[in-house]
Design a protein around this motif. Sequence first.
Motif: not given
Length: 529
Positions: A476-491
Amino acid sequence: MHEIELLVILLAVTTALAEVANRLSIPYPVLLVLAGLGLSLLPGLPPVVLAPELVFFVFLPPLLYASAWELSWSAFRSEARPISLLAVGCVLFSLAVVAAVAHYVLPGFGWGPAFVLAAIVAPTDAVSASVATKGLPVPRRLTTILEGESLVNDATGLIAYRYAVAAVLTGQFALGKAAGQLVLVAGVGIGVGLAVGAAFYGVHRLSRTSVAIDTSLSLLTPYAAYLLAETFHGSGVLAVVAAALFGSHYSGRIFAHDRRLQAAAVWDTLEFLMNGLVFILIGLQLPAVIEGVAPGLRWPLVGYGVLISLAVLGARMLWVYPSSYLPRWLSRRAEVDAPTFGELTLLGWGGMRGVLSLAAALAVPLALPSGAEFPQRNPILLLTFIVILVSLLVQGLTLRPLISLLGIETDDRAEREELALRVRLASQSLAYLRSPEAASQAPAEILGRMQSRYQIRLDRLQKRATEGHDAVPEATLSPFQKLQEVLIHYERGVLEELRRAHDSSEETLRKLELELDLEEGRLALDKAQ
């Protein structure tokens, strides 16, 4: 077998056994020494003789520098009393005890050879202490004392060693001169180390052209400090330690982020390989050490070597307890944060011998000025080898069970200090973002988003400080951080597609990968907060 082929084999064995040691949760020096012993028995293997110069001038400076760099200057200064008592008092006490045992128990050992042997095995080894305690649940204070002592006591041991050898060669020994020489050598070593550290600090500040140049300069620093100190008859060991503590203290001003990342990666790899080679080379010395001793003396000397090992360990244990309890009785200030009985026991048991003792034994002269053989040189070498083996194998393998038996646990002092610093850093950063100065740096919308980000970070840190580390679930810390993680793997996936298509240069792709690495590393730190 050629030397290059042997070196490649040793590096491969080192890497493989380090992984095995990690899986078995034992200090990897133990496995590496055993591997060296096993390799030394293989038929057809050329004799491997560890030259003292190789240890003193090639291995020792960078390994000491790496260990001292990781040691906090403030922690070192706060533990100066126990470190000094161990580095000077314990070494001299151990020297006297071991010399007496060697003289009165070992056949044919006069006071001269007895003191030479004692000076060789009295100081603990910085490399062994640092590697053996890494990853164990040891309070930070004990780690600081063990590593700080082993970094400093080499100067005491080497001075005693020089005068003991000189006494055998000349038949004369001046105790007062030796004591004065210890102070002089230590002072010159520390002075040279600080001067070299300051000089390289200035050079680093001027070097703005290449990351590789900065890393190369950091590799040259320990060698420059050691060789200059030895040239001026100072302690090369203390010079390297002083230079490392100086450089570590000012590293934030010396290196930009990219240079610091590369230098750290290079040093981690170099330290690992050198440590591994040092310990496996210890084991490989067995044939050469045994060959120098008459067959009829070998097994008796093994028994005497175990006895000397007990004397070394017993002298240390006898010193540790009184040197801790006596200051408490004499001063109330010493009662503050005094170590427990279990911690003192671990402090005594954790002092181990290593490659520096072996190098000192190998450096004992072959002959006296008269042309006669140096008395008891080969037995001294075998006894030293046995003391090192007992230290690494027995003490090294029993450290973890001993910690469990004594009920010693890591304190949360380091974690609390880290959390307090994170709170302070986030608070002051948020205060800056709300200041008029920050308002002129970015548009109001961007400034507001950054303020929100730091406010969330500060709230989370303060909640951890009051409710505990696990107060906020990671999910529950930060959905924003989880989205960042997804984007890094996508890139990363996009970069791999570009690499397979051969439409972009490898240099550009690697640069973008490095940026993703840095971003992922920053994200991992953010998540840890």
